[in-house]
Design a protein around this motif. Structure first.
Motif, mmCIF file in Angstrom:
data_model
loop_
_atom_site.group_PDB
_atom_site.id
_atom_site.type_symbol
_atom_site.label_atom_id
_atom_site.label_comp_id
_atom_site.label_asym_id
_atom_site.label_seq_id
_atom_site.Cartn_x
_atom_site.Cartn_y
_atom_site.Cartn_z
ATOM 1 N N VAL A 108 -56.049 27.221 -51.950
ATOM 2 C CA VAL A 108 -55.913 27.717 -50.586
ATOM 3 C C VAL A 108 -54.430 27.802 -50.264
ATOM 4 O O VAL A 108 -53.677 26.870 -50.519
ATOM 5 N N LYS A 109 -54.018 28.936 -49.693
ATOM 6 C CA LYS A 109 -52.624 29.102 -49.297
ATOM 7 C C LYS A 109 -52.530 28.876 -47.802
ATOM 8 O O LYS A 109 -53.198 29.545 -47.022
ATOM 9 N N LEU A 110 -51.686 27.936 -47.387
ATOM 10 C CA LEU A 110 -51.515 27.593 -45.984
ATOM 11 C C LEU A 110 -50.028 27.481 -45.702
ATOM 12 O O LEU A 110 -49.330 26.692 -46.349
ATOM 13 N N ASN A 111 -49.552 28.269 -44.757
ATOM 14 C CA ASN A 111 -48.132 28.268 -44.392
ATOM 15 C C ASN A 111 -47.230 28.457 -45.607
ATOM 16 O O ASN A 111 -46.211 27.789 -45.747
ATOM 17 N N GLY A 112 -47.650 29.358 -46.510
ATOM 18 C CA GLY A 112 -46.830 29.678 -47.671
ATOM 19 C C GLY A 112 -46.910 28.693 -48.810
ATOM 20 O O GLY A 112 -46.274 28.874 -49.843
ATOM 21 N N LYS A 113 -47.688 27.634 -48.678
ATOM 22 C CA LYS A 113 -47.807 26.629 -49.731
ATOM 23 C C LYS A 113 -49.231 26.645 -50.273
ATOM 24 O O LYS A 113 -50.184 26.740 -49.516
ATOM 25 N N VAL A 114 -49.369 26.588 -51.593
ATOM 26 C CA VAL A 114 -50.683 26.624 -52.229
ATOM 27 C C VAL A 114 -51.198 25.202 -52.406
ATOM 28 O O VAL A 114 -50.497 24.327 -52.922
ATOM 29 N N TYR A 115 -52.437 24.980 -51.954
ATOM 30 C CA TYR A 115 -53.084 23.679 -52.095
ATOM 31 C C TYR A 115 -54.337 23.836 -52.947
ATOM 32 O O TYR A 115 -55.038 24.834 -52.858
ATOM 33 N N GLU A 116 -54.597 22.837 -53.756
ATOM 34 C CA GLU A 116 -55.844 22.785 -54.501
ATOM 35 C C GLU A 116 -56.784 21.886 -53.710
ATOM 36 O O GLU A 116 -56.463 20.737 -53.427
ATOM 37 N N VAL A 117 -57.942 22.432 -53.324
ATOM 38 C CA VAL A 117 -58.880 21.701 -52.487
ATOM 39 C C VAL A 117 -60.174 21.510 -53.265
ATOM 40 O O VAL A 117 -60.731 22.458 -53.806
ATOM 41 N N GLU A 118 -60.638 20.274 -53.346
ATOM 42 C CA GLU A 118 -61.908 19.969 -53.989
ATOM 43 C C GLU A 118 -62.939 19.685 -52.912
ATOM 44 O O GLU A 118 -62.690 18.892 -52.010
ATOM 45 N N ILE A 119 -64.078 20.373 -53.018
ATOM 46 C CA ILE A 119 -65.151 20.184 -52.046
ATOM 47 C C ILE A 119 -66.375 19.681 -52.797
ATOM 48 O O ILE A 119 -66.844 20.310 -53.737
ATOM 49 N N GLU A 120 -66.895 18.560 -52.352
ATOM 50 C CA GLU A 120 -68.051 17.935 -52.980
ATOM 51 C C GLU A 120 -69.309 18.282 -52.185
ATOM 52 O O GLU A 120 -69.355 18.101 -50.976
ATOM 53 N N SER B 130 -60.187 16.035 -50.736
ATOM 54 C CA SER B 130 -58.770 15.804 -50.969
ATOM 55 C C SER B 130 -58.070 17.140 -51.026
ATOM 56 O O SER B 130 -58.632 18.128 -51.465
ATOM 57 N N ALA B 131 -56.827 17.157 -50.561
ATOM 58 C CA ALA B 131 -56.016 18.368 -50.640
ATOM 59 C C ALA B 131 -54.623 17.954 -51.056
ATOM 60 O O ALA B 131 -53.986 17.141 -50.398
ATOM 61 N N THR B 132 -54.170 18.486 -52.165
ATOM 62 C CA THR B 132 -52.850 18.164 -52.670
ATOM 63 C C THR B 132 -52.145 19.455 -53.069
ATOM 64 O O THR B 132 -52.796 20.409 -53.471
ATOM 65 N N PRO B 133 -50.822 19.490 -52.968
ATOM 66 C CA PRO B 133 -50.129 20.691 -53.417
ATOM 67 C C PRO B 133 -50.453 20.952 -54.885
ATOM 68 O O PRO B 133 -50.450 20.037 -55.703
ATOM 69 N N SER B 134 -50.739 22.191 -55.199
ATOM 70 C CA SER B 134 -51.101 22.581 -56.557
ATOM 71 C C SER B 134 -49.834 22.671 -57.389
ATOM 72 O O SER B 134 -48.973 23.476 -57.113
ATOM 73 N N GLN B 135 -49.697 21.827 -58.414
ATOM 74 C CA GLN B 135 -48.489 21.831 -59.232
ATOM 75 C C GLN B 135 -48.821 21.983 -60.703
ATOM 76 O O GLN B 135 -48.236 22.794 -61.385
#
Length: 116
Positions: free
Chosen positions: A8-20, A31-36
């Motif tokens: 997910v891209k939010l405010n120009g930053k890409v996050y990897e979001v896991e949905i259970e 959890s949502a953490t910057p995708s690196q």
């Protein structure tokens, strides 16, 4: 239970979001953490489905079948709750199939397109 991962891209930053997915009445964990760290690409000959991260309407499709894309490229825009949500490429590859049209309604988890 199964866990689905979305970029997910939010405010120009890409996050990897896991949905259970959980049963009714259970408490989900999120959890949502910057995708690196880059994820492993799909095996040769196999495609990766890009799914709708939420229910909405396809506002715009920015790629065509056969187009090369890089991880992080914006593929489409999904409108949900009066907000435009960018759908980004989870891997480098070529768009092998597009399963939706501009203006089409989609549900959570519907395949938008595939990247091979």
């Amino acid at each position: 239970m199964s866990i689905k991962t979305y970029n997910v891209k939010l405010n120009g930053k890409v996050y990897e979001v896991e949905i259970e997915e959980v049963k009714a009445g259970s408490q989900p964990t999120m959890s949502a953490t910057p995708s690196q760290a880059p994820k492993a690409s799909a095996p040769a000959g196999a495609g990766q489905a890009v799914e709708a991260p939420l229910q909405g309407s396809m506002f715009n499709i920015l790629v065509k079948e056969g187009q090369a894309v890089k991880k992080g490229d914006v593929l489409a825009v999904l409108e949900a709750m009066k907000m435009e949500n960018e759908i980004i490429a989870p891997i480098d590859g070529t768009v092998s199939a597009i399963h939706v049209e501009k203006g089409q309604n989609v549900n959570l988890g519907d395949t938008i397109l595939e990247i091979a």
